[in-house]
Design an enzyme around this catalytic site. Structure first.
Site, PDB file in Angstrom:
ATOM      1  N   GLU A 141       0.803  -1.233   0.000  1.00 16.39           N
ATOM      2  CA  GLU A 141       0.000   0.000   0.000  1.00 16.39           C
ATOM      3  C   GLU A 141       0.831   1.276   0.000  1.00 16.39           C
ATOM      4  O   GLU A 141       0.522   2.220  -0.692  1.00 16.39           O
ATOM      5  CB  GLU A 141      -0.917   0.086   1.239  1.00 16.39           C
ATOM      6  CG  GLU A 141      -2.030  -0.875   1.266  1.00 16.39           C
ATOM      7  CD  GLU A 141      -1.755  -1.970   2.253  1.00 16.39           C
ATOM      8  OE1 GLU A 141      -2.686  -2.415   2.890  1.00 16.39           O
ATOM      9  OE2 GLU A 141      -0.592  -2.374   2.390  1.00 16.39           O
ATOM     10  N   ASP A 169      -1.755  -5.095   3.526  1.00  6.98           N
ATOM     11  CA  ASP A 169      -1.835  -5.392   4.968  1.00  6.98           C
ATOM     12  C   ASP A 169      -2.591  -6.692   5.264  1.00  6.98           C
ATOM     13  O   ASP A 169      -3.479  -7.096   4.508  1.00  6.98           O
ATOM     14  CB  ASP A 169      -2.518  -4.228   5.706  1.00  6.98           C
ATOM     15  CG  ASP A 169      -1.601  -3.018   5.830  1.00  6.98           C
ATOM     16  OD1 ASP A 169      -0.386  -3.188   5.649  1.00  6.98           O
ATOM     17  OD2 ASP A 169      -2.104  -1.918   6.100  1.00  6.98           O
ATOM     18  N   ASP A 209      -5.118  -7.736   6.925  1.00  8.17           N
ATOM     19  CA  ASP A 209      -6.472  -7.709   7.493  1.00  8.17           C
ATOM     20  C   ASP A 209      -7.487  -7.663   6.352  1.00  8.17           C
ATOM     21  O   ASP A 209      -7.130  -7.746   5.180  1.00  8.17           O
ATOM     22  CB  ASP A 209      -6.645  -6.516   8.448  1.00  8.17           C
ATOM     23  CG  ASP A 209      -6.373  -5.177   7.761  1.00  8.17           C
ATOM     24  OD1 ASP A 209      -6.171  -5.159   6.522  1.00  8.17           O
ATOM     25  OD2 ASP A 209      -6.357  -4.147   8.457  1.00  8.17           O
ATOM     26  N   GLU A 268      -9.230  -5.229   5.098  1.00 12.05           N
ATOM     27  CA  GLU A 268      -9.014  -4.098   4.188  1.00 12.05           C
ATOM     28  C   GLU A 268      -7.866  -4.411   3.227  1.00 12.05           C
ATOM     29  O   GLU A 268      -7.942  -4.150   2.029  1.00 12.05           O
ATOM     30  CB  GLU A 268      -8.711  -2.838   5.004  1.00 12.05           C
ATOM     31  CG  GLU A 268      -9.126  -1.543   4.337  1.00 12.05           C
ATOM     32  CD  GLU A 268     -10.631  -1.402   4.166  1.00 12.05           C
ATOM     33  OE1 GLU A 268     -11.030  -0.841   3.140  1.00 12.05           O
ATOM     34  OE2 GLU A 268     -11.404  -1.870   5.027  1.00 12.05           O
ATOM     35  N   TYR A 315       1.935  -5.459  13.148  1.00 12.34           N
ATOM     36  CA  TYR A 315       0.778  -4.783  12.554  1.00 12.34           C
ATOM     37  C   TYR A 315      -0.138  -4.211  13.629  1.00 12.34           C
ATOM     38  O   TYR A 315      -0.439  -4.872  14.628  1.00 12.34           O
ATOM     39  CB  TYR A 315       0.010  -5.758  11.660  1.00 12.34           C
ATOM     40  CG  TYR A 315      -1.025  -5.077  10.816  1.00 12.34           C
ATOM     41  CD1 TYR A 315      -0.681  -4.009   9.999  1.00 12.34           C
ATOM     42  CD2 TYR A 315      -2.355  -5.479  10.849  1.00 12.34           C
ATOM     43  CE1 TYR A 315      -1.638  -3.364   9.223  1.00 12.34           C
ATOM     44  CE2 TYR A 315      -3.311  -4.853  10.074  1.00 12.34           C
ATOM     45  CZ  TYR A 315      -2.949  -3.790   9.260  1.00 12.34           C
ATOM     46  OH  TYR A 315      -3.901  -3.149   8.498  1.00 12.34           O
ATOM     47  N   ARG A 326      -3.333  -2.992  13.524  1.00 10.75           N
ATOM     48  CA  ARG A 326      -4.796  -3.145  13.571  1.00 10.75           C
ATOM     49  C   ARG A 326      -5.102  -4.594  13.921  1.00 10.75           C
ATOM     50  O   ARG A 326      -5.112  -5.463  13.062  1.00 10.75           O
ATOM     51  CB  ARG A 326      -5.428  -2.754  12.235  1.00 10.75           C
ATOM     52  CG  ARG A 326      -5.342  -1.263  11.977  1.00 10.75           C
ATOM     53  CD  ARG A 326      -6.166  -0.800  10.803  1.00 10.75           C
ATOM     54  NE  ARG A 326      -5.960   0.619  10.592  1.00 10.75           N
ATOM     55  CZ  ARG A 326      -5.044   1.136   9.788  1.00 10.75           C
ATOM     56  NH1 ARG A 326      -4.252   0.327   9.102  1.00 10.75           N
ATOM     57  NH2 ARG A 326      -4.904   2.437   9.659  1.00 10.75           N
ATOM     58  N   HIS A 330      -3.902 -12.915  13.963  1.00 13.03           N
ATOM     59  CA  HIS A 330      -2.957 -11.814  14.134  1.00 13.03           C
ATOM     60  C   HIS A 330      -2.269 -11.944  15.488  1.00 13.03           C
ATOM     61  O   HIS A 330      -2.801 -12.538  16.418  1.00 13.03           O
ATOM     62  CB  HIS A 330      -3.685 -10.462  14.140  1.00 13.03           C
ATOM     63  CG  HIS A 330      -4.093 -10.018  12.785  1.00 13.03           C
ATOM     64  ND1 HIS A 330      -4.851  -8.900  12.576  1.00 13.03           N
ATOM     65  CD2 HIS A 330      -3.846 -10.527  11.569  1.00 13.03           C
ATOM     66  CE1 HIS A 330      -5.060  -8.753  11.293  1.00 13.03           C
ATOM     67  NE2 HIS A 330      -4.465  -9.727  10.658  1.00 13.03           N
TER      68      HIS A 330
END
Length: 691
Positions: free
Chosen positions: A10, A83, A85, A87, A299, A301, A344
């Site tokens: 990203e 990432d 997750d 998203e 990470y 989130r 995670h």
């Protein structure tokens, strides 16, 4: 020679860090977030055709996408390393669609930390894009779009332009308004306490009235206090009961997104948005010197407290070497949270050997503060419990019992590194009692009865609101900070002493949404929807079914709201003064950030000014004007004379109406880390404000 492999992430910062680890055969480029999304100019969802979303290239992303397409043509293989997750999975899926990559091919690479070992290991295990996870993200996006793009236009027509309603933001606003109503409806109740100062030998200690030895007795009024005081005869009290206990206190687990936002607010005074921005920087890569750019934390989130075995071992070795065997945690401590999205890890340093002290020269002040918080919390979570010796002594005279408690840290354990902060109360201070034995006689030196009144519940701070949303299952780690941002930007809430207060506009919007769309502000309904989204990710539910079950009722409510919602006219109130520019009456208007004064002769006269809040203090400089509360451009409160610019008195601290008893200068109320203090602006006089 063109590189063999193209890797797409990203952010440019992340691309730079990863390219260094992978070597010459790899070219790493950044998509700079999403490349496709729903159009801004329309809902973009075909409700008649299974809620099919209409995705378009985001405005301004054409050149980025063109560059990626050009690089993709030259590469033998393309890896999508966004990432780890929902998203990130959706970004990978959109990129695959735009670049013609087969989503079932082994094109997806995920890693929880941006370190050489983690990145290289991840590239050994590429996988297909997880369509269930993409569907869960897509369902959330479609639901939010259906709610926002259908309710918002109704609010524009019926109230004013620029308003919005959203699934998560409407519930957050409801929590703030419900709390405000609790405060408004709160009726204080009187109660009393009796505190005694006692002495044994030369040592003094305090104890509070407890009861009659059989049960605890409440003191609702002065009469009940007088009845207790009347029973006392002389100053001798016997130590009737003595209990000594050893108590263990365990460390808090490592950070999740929510607990990091809460703790950064408590300890560092950071807003949720700032915390996430800094955490993103620490995750994506910091230039640490010889090693170059490296990700310092995992990470950010996540709602899991899981820790990898490698990280546990490294932390254990560090604690053993720096603190000793007795400080090591016994056995396993970290566990996975309920509702946690996937496997995670918690937020932790990528290497505990990069101590905050060793990172000081390469981090900004704010980055260092957050990194130290994450590092200390993680190290403490792997350490032994603290051991406290607690003593409870009941001091009896007849059937009147005072209770004294004391505690002493016997072994610091994890507290040597870190102690968790608290929201609405001060940390309990350690209080030592003198050596006492059952049967000892102690003397009462002073008996002090005090009147108190129960207090309303406190307004929500950012930390408390995030915690409440998490406990209720509203939103997910990635949504907390944007939600709090949105309700402030819309002017639905303001911050007063770092606590959320609903504005009149917020209350109007909330009452309309609650009347016509009750499920949107229903806490249980919103939490259930989060579970449904999780079930899509787990492959247990179809995203179209989840949206359809919501939209059928919602569509009916939209039609009713269009027809029956009455137009709300927010009337201007007379301000009680005339415009100094044209002489027309001034009126009080409702603005985005609350009320302000404006000339009624608008648009011919555009004079506006803030509504000044007087604090009941005469200006100490000119002695004519009154001190008023103002806000700076950064929303910080300061105090000045209402005769400005004739009088230029200004103070960041709140002036007090009486002069200093020592030198007659201005007294001000100073905000300290814990509470407030009244002190002189010139001499060394200080006093505690009355509660």
């Amino acid at each position: 020679m063109a590189p063999d492999y193209l890797v797409i992430v990203e952010s440019p910062a992340k691309a730079k860090t990863i390219e260094k680890y992978l070597g010459k055969k790899y070219k790493v480029k950044a998509s700079v977030g999403h490349v496709r999304d729903l159009p801004r100019s329309q809902t973009g969802i075909d409700v008649e055709n299974n809620y099919e979303p209409k995705y378009i290239t985001i405005r301004g992303k054409g050149p980025v996408l063109q560059e990626l397409k050009s690089a993709a043509k030259k590469a033998k293989k393309i890896f999508l390393a966004s990432d780890p997750d929902r998203e990130g999975e959706a970004i990978a899926w959109h990129l695959a669609h735009s670049l013609g990559i087969d989503e079932d091919s082994e094109c997806r690479v995920v890693f929880n930390e941006i370190t050489k070992d983690a990145v290289k290991e991840a590239f050994k295990h590429p996988r297909a894009i997880n369509r269930d996870r993409v569907d869960a993200q897509q369902a959330r996006r479609i639901l939010d779009r259906l709610v926002g793009y259908n309710i918002s236009p109704i609010l524009w027509k019926k109230v004013k332009k620029g308003l919005s309603a959203g699934r998560v933001q409407s519930v957050a606003l409801r929590l703030i308004i419900d709390r405000e109503n609790e405060i408004r409806n709160f009726k204080p109740e009187e109660y009393w306490s009796i505190t005694g100062l006692f002495g044994k030998g030369k040592k003094e200690f305090t104890a509070a009235f407890h009861g009659d030895g059989k049960k605890k007795i409440k003191l609702p009024d002065r009469q009940s206090v007088d009845a207790i005081l009347a029973k006392l005869d002389g100053s001798d009290f016997e130590v009737a009961e003595l209990e000594k206990k050893e108590r263990k206190r365990n460390p808090a687990p490592p950070f999740t997104t929510s607990s990091l936002q809460q703790e950064a607010a408590r300890k560092l005074n950071f807003r949720a948005r700032k915390t996430m921005m800094l955490a993103q920087q620490l995750y994506e890569g910091i230039n640490v010197g010889k090693e170059g750019s490296v990700g310092l934390i995992t990470y950010m989130r996540t709602d899991s407290t899981r820790i990898s075995d490698t990280a546990k071992k490294e932390a254990g070795d560090f604690i053993l070497a720096d603190y000793g065997q007795e400080y090591l945690a016994p056995g396993e401590r970290a566990s996975k949270q309920k509702n946690s999205q996937d496997a995670h890890e918690a937020i932790r340093p990528t290497s505990v050997l990069r101590t905050p002290a060793s990172m000081k020269s390469v981090l900004s002040n704010d980055q260092l503060k957050l990194y130290r918080l994450i590092w200390e919390r993680f190290i403490a979570s792997r350490m032994a419990p603290a051991v406290l010796d607690t003593v409870t002594a009941d001091l009896r005279q007849g059937d009147v019992v005072f209770r004294a408690t004391g505690s002493q840290v016997k072994f610091q354990g994890f507290m040597k590194v870190y102690v968790e902060g608290e929201d609405d109360k001060e940390d309990v201070k350690q209080k030592m009692l003198p050596p006492l034995e059952k049967g000892d006689i102690v003397k009462s030196l002073k008996i002090d009865p005090k009147q108190h009144f129960t207090q309303p519940p406190p307004r929500y701070s950012e930390a408390r609101l995030v915690k409440t949303m998490e406990e209720l299952g509203i939103g997910r780690p990635s949504t907390y900070a944007p939600t709090l941002d949105t309700i402030q930007k819309r002017g639905y809430v303001s911050l007063d002493a770092k606590r959320f207060v609903p504005t009149e506009l917020g209350e109007i919007v909330h009452s309309l949404v609650s009347e016509f769309f009750p499920e949107i502000i229903d806490v249980e309904f919103t939490a259930e929807m989060e579970k449904d989204l999780d079930s899509i990710e787990d492959g247990k539910n179809e995203w179209v079914n989840v949206i359809d079950s919501f939209y059928k009722d919602f569509e009916k409510r939209l039609k009713v709201a269009e027809e029956e919602m009455e137009k709300v006219v927010i009337k201007d109130e007379p301000a009680g003064e005339d415009c100094e520019k044209c002489g027309s009456p001034m009126v009080i208007k409702m603005g985005r950030y609350g009320k302000f004064m404006a000339c009624s002769n608008f648009p011919d006269c555009r004079n506006t000014k803030p509504i000044l809040k007087k604090i009941g203090v005469t200006c100490p400089k000119c002695k004519k004007g009154e001190v008023v509360e103002r806000k700076s451009k950064t929303k910080r409160i300061f105090y000045s004379c209402d005769q400005y610019p004739e009088c230029d008195f200004i103070s960041w601290d709140k002036p007090v109406s009486r002069p200093c008893p020592k030198c007659s200068s201005l007294l001000v109320e100073k905000k300290l880390k814990k509470g407030k203090q009244i002190q002189c602006s010139e001499c060394d006089y200080k006093e505690q404000p009355q509660q």
